[in-house]
Scaffold this motif. Sequence first.
Motif, PDB file in Angstrom:
ATOM      1  N   ARG A  10       0.816  -1.223   0.000  1.00 30.19           N
ATOM      2  CA  ARG A  10       0.000   0.000   0.000  1.00 30.19           C
ATOM      3  C   ARG A  10       0.847   1.269   0.000  1.00 30.19           C
ATOM      4  NH1 ARG A  10       0.131  -1.751   5.235  1.00 30.19           N
ATOM      5  NH2 ARG A  10       0.279  -0.171   6.879  1.00 30.19           N
ATOM      6  N   GLY A  11       2.176   1.101  -0.228  1.00 26.57           N
ATOM      7  CA  GLY A  11       3.043   2.257  -0.386  1.00 26.57           C
ATOM      8  C   GLY A  11       3.610   2.820   0.898  1.00 26.57           C
ATOM      9  N   ILE A  12       3.478   2.105   1.999  1.00 25.09           N
ATOM     10  CA  ILE A  12       4.016   2.538   3.284  1.00 25.09           C
ATOM     11  C   ILE A  12       5.372   1.870   3.510  1.00 25.09           C
ATOM     12  CG2 ILE A  12       3.694   2.442   5.786  1.00 25.09           C
ATOM     13  CD1 ILE A  12       1.828   4.402   4.504  1.00 25.09           C
ATOM     14  N   THR A  13       6.349   2.650   3.953  1.00 22.29           N
ATOM     15  CA  THR A  13       7.674   2.116   4.222  1.00 22.29           C
ATOM     16  C   THR A  13       7.844   1.863   5.719  1.00 22.29           C
ATOM     17  OG1 THR A  13       8.618   3.283   2.331  1.00 22.29           O
ATOM     18  CG2 THR A  13      10.157   2.524   4.011  1.00 22.29           C
ATOM     19  N   LEU A  14       8.323   0.664   6.045  1.00 19.69           N
ATOM     20  CA  LEU A  14       8.497   0.248   7.427  1.00 19.69           C
ATOM     21  C   LEU A  14       9.974   0.284   7.814  1.00 19.69           C
ATOM     22  CD1 LEU A  14       6.241  -2.940   7.252  1.00 19.69           C
ATOM     23  CD2 LEU A  14       5.536  -0.613   7.890  1.00 19.69           C
ATOM     24  N   ALA A  15      10.234   0.614   9.075  1.00 19.75           N
ATOM     25  CA  ALA A  15      11.592   0.577   9.616  1.00 19.75           C
ATOM     26  C   ALA A  15      11.765  -0.672  10.467  1.00 19.75           C
ATOM     27  CB  ALA A  15      11.858   1.823  10.451  1.00 19.75           C
ATOM     28  N   ALA A  16      12.958  -1.226  10.450  1.00 16.68           N
ATOM     29  CA  ALA A  16      13.222  -2.439  11.240  1.00 16.68           C
ATOM     30  C   ALA A  16      14.715  -2.573  11.491  1.00 16.68           C
ATOM     31  CB  ALA A  16      12.704  -3.677  10.524  1.00 16.68           C
ATOM     32  N   ASP A  17      15.065  -3.309  12.540  1.00 20.35           N
ATOM     33  CA  ASP A  17      16.444  -3.717  12.793  1.00 20.35           C
ATOM     34  C   ASP A  17      16.573  -5.179  12.399  1.00 20.35           C
ATOM     35  OD1 ASP A  17      17.189  -1.253  13.848  1.00 20.35           O
ATOM     36  OD2 ASP A  17      16.645  -1.813  15.893  1.00 20.35           O
ATOM     37  N   PHE A  18      17.537  -5.475  11.547  1.00 21.16           N
ATOM     38  CA  PHE A  18      17.758  -6.844  11.079  1.00 21.16           C
ATOM     39  C   PHE A  18      19.189  -7.238  11.390  1.00 21.16           C
ATOM     40  CE2 PHE A  18      18.854  -9.711   7.398  1.00 21.16           C
ATOM     41  CZ  PHE A  18      18.170 -10.814   7.892  1.00 21.16           C
ATOM     42  N   ILE A  19      19.348  -8.306  12.163  1.00 19.08           N
ATOM     43  CA  ILE A  19      20.685  -8.757  12.558  1.00 19.08           C
ATOM     44  C   ILE A  19      20.812 -10.251  12.288  1.00 19.08           C
ATOM     45  CG2 ILE A  19      22.395  -8.883  14.408  1.00 19.08           C
ATOM     46  CD1 ILE A  19      20.958  -6.644  15.829  1.00 19.08           C
ATOM     47  N   VAL A  20      21.897 -10.603  11.610  1.00 18.79           N
ATOM     48  CA  VAL A  20      22.189 -12.005  11.320  1.00 18.79           C
ATOM     49  C   VAL A  20      23.432 -12.409  12.102  1.00 18.79           C
ATOM     50  CG1 VAL A  20      22.723 -13.697   9.527  1.00 18.79           C
ATOM     51  CG2 VAL A  20      21.232 -11.754   9.000  1.00 18.79           C
ATOM     52  N   PRO A  21      23.332 -13.417  12.980  1.00 15.16           N
ATOM     53  CA  PRO A  21      24.520 -13.841  13.734  1.00 15.16           C
ATOM     54  C   PRO A  21      25.567 -14.455  12.818  1.00 15.16           C
ATOM     55  CG  PRO A  21      22.705 -15.368  14.081  1.00 15.16           C
ATOM     56  CD  PRO A  21      22.143 -14.215  13.314  1.00 15.16           C
ATOM     57  N   VAL A  22      26.788 -14.493  13.300  1.00 20.71           N
ATOM     58  CA  VAL A  22      27.899 -15.003  12.485  1.00 20.71           C
ATOM     59  C   VAL A  22      27.645 -16.435  12.049  1.00 20.71           C
ATOM     60  CG1 VAL A  22      30.357 -15.549  12.467  1.00 20.71           C
ATOM     61  CG2 VAL A  22      29.558 -13.452  13.564  1.00 20.71           C
ATOM     62  N   ASP A  23      27.263 -17.291  12.984  1.00 20.36           N
ATOM     63  CA  ASP A  23      26.989 -18.691  12.653  1.00 20.36           C
ATOM     64  C   ASP A  23      25.479 -18.863  12.455  1.00 20.36           C
ATOM     65  OD1 ASP A  23      26.482 -18.155  15.281  1.00 20.36           O
ATOM     66  OD2 ASP A  23      27.124 -20.105  16.038  1.00 20.36           O
ATOM     67  N   SER A  24      24.950 -18.178  11.471  1.00 18.20           N
ATOM     68  CA  SER A  24      23.497 -18.096  11.297  1.00 18.20           C
ATOM     69  C   SER A  24      22.930 -19.306  10.580  1.00 18.20           C
ATOM     70  CB  SER A  24      23.135 -16.840  10.514  1.00 18.20           C
ATOM     71  OG  SER A  24      23.590 -16.952   9.179  1.00 18.20           O
ATOM     72  N   SER A  25      21.622 -19.427  10.717  1.00 19.52           N
ATOM     73  CA  SER A  25      20.856 -20.403   9.955  1.00 19.52           C
ATOM     74  C   SER A  25      19.966 -19.633   8.994  1.00 19.52           C
ATOM     75  CB  SER A  25      19.986 -21.240  10.907  1.00 19.52           C
ATOM     76  OG  SER A  25      19.002 -20.397  11.499  1.00 19.52           O
ATOM     77  N   LYS A  26      19.209 -20.352   8.198  1.00 21.99           N
ATOM     78  CA  LYS A  26      18.221 -19.690   7.339  1.00 21.99           C
ATOM     79  C   LYS A  26      16.877 -19.649   8.057  1.00 21.99           C
ATOM     80  CE  LYS A  26      20.507 -18.304   3.801  1.00 21.99           C
ATOM     81  NZ  LYS A  26      20.604 -16.846   3.522  1.00 21.99           N
ATOM     82  N   CYS A  27      16.945 -19.385   9.351  1.00 25.76           N
ATOM     83  CA  CYS A  27      15.754 -19.295  10.185  1.00 25.76           C
ATOM     84  C   CYS A  27      15.800 -17.951  10.909  1.00 25.76           C
ATOM     85  CB  CYS A  27      15.741 -20.457  11.184  1.00 25.76           C
ATOM     86  SG  CYS A  27      14.166 -20.723  12.003  1.00 25.76           S
ATOM     87  N   ALA A  28      14.672 -17.241  10.943  1.00 23.86           N
ATOM     88  CA  ALA A  28      14.649 -15.900  11.523  1.00 23.86           C
ATOM     89  C   ALA A  28      13.443 -15.723  12.432  1.00 23.86           C
ATOM     90  CB  ALA A  28      14.627 -14.843  10.418  1.00 23.86           C
ATOM     91  N   VAL A  29      13.584 -14.821  13.390  1.00 24.10           N
ATOM     92  CA  VAL A  29      12.505 -14.459  14.292  1.00 24.10           C
ATOM     93  C   VAL A  29      12.073 -13.031  13.967  1.00 24.10           C
ATOM     94  CG1 VAL A  29      11.790 -14.116  16.684  1.00 24.10           C
ATOM     95  CG2 VAL A  29      13.429 -15.929  16.117  1.00 24.10           C
ATOM     96  N   ILE A  30      10.776 -12.851  13.716  1.00 23.39           N
ATOM     97  CA  ILE A  30      10.212 -11.511  13.532  1.00 23.39           C
ATOM     98  C   ILE A  30       9.448 -11.140  14.797  1.00 23.39           C
ATOM     99  CG2 ILE A  30       8.618 -10.067  12.226  1.00 23.39           C
ATOM    100  CD1 ILE A  30       9.073 -11.748   9.816  1.00 23.39           C
ATOM    101  N   PHE A  31       9.676  -9.919  15.281  1.00 22.20           N
ATOM    102  CA  PHE A  31       8.992  -9.427  16.472  1.00 22.20           C
ATOM    103  C   PHE A  31       7.847  -8.497  16.073  1.00 22.20           C
ATOM    104  CE2 PHE A  31      13.112 -10.697  18.004  1.00 22.20           C
ATOM    105  CZ  PHE A  31      12.865 -11.197  19.272  1.00 22.20           C
ATOM    106  N   ALA A  32       6.670  -8.730  16.684  1.00 16.86           N
ATOM    107  CA  ALA A  32       5.481  -7.907  16.430  1.00 16.86           C
ATOM    108  C   ALA A  32       5.082  -7.242  17.749  1.00 16.86           C
ATOM    109  CB  ALA A  32       4.333  -8.765  15.891  1.00 16.86           C
TER     110      ALA A  32
END
Length: 273
Positions: A10-32
Amino acid sequence: MSEIRIDTSRGITLAADFIVPVDSSKCAVIFAHSFLLDRHGLGWFDVFAKSYRSAGYATLQLDFSGCGDSADDVIRLENQIEDLKAACGWLAERGFERIILHADGSGALVALRAVPDKVQALVLTAPILGPAEVSWEDVFSPSQLAELEKVGHTRIPNDQGASRAYFVIGKQTLGELTMVDTEKLLHDIALPTLFVVDPQTLASQWFAPLVDDPQSLLPPSCELLFLDNLSLYGELPANYRKAESAYPDAEKVDFLRDQVVAWVTRVAPAVRT
């Protein structure tokens, strides 16, 4: 830390902090986050995010539209559902095939109604799960109530001391927060879901439908974690680190986050790369 921007349909831009650990997986947690808060969730999200990253999960802490550093918007559940789906899509485009939603307060309503395809599990802290009677006359000034009735929305000053000066609340927003159909909300939960409930949540109208016999309304995939003498409504100190901090409930907070992260790693383990 990487501060990112996510565009919604709908044309709205969202801000977020995204951090990937060094020994990361392809799994992520989103906080609401909950109503009138931001991506930090009074400091709770920052604490949980650090523990998730130590376990191999990337973390995305999102400001819903009209909150935090995201673009201005009327705060509505439908908008937040779209925001959450946009965040999930952003992660999927970057190869994250498995997502956990960690939602707090009214964010639980958003998470339970959105549930994009790649979500593997949900953690819901102090969740709103039932209807409530709220005397909005005690919350809003007469001029704000008049504006809600006349134009359908009003401004509320932000008293959290953050960069945003105010929130825009719609008349529909108030109904969405109070007219919750518990059975409909919980009926179709098919994913592993952990409900984390503190004494204040347990005593609130928003949890009342589950007090007498919570398991009768919860599908088998759901688990309950009741907290003893720890409030999820208070703000954690900005310099919170671990149990030796001066925060009086530090040991209880550390125990809680260890419990939650252990549950997530059990039901949706991070496969490190």
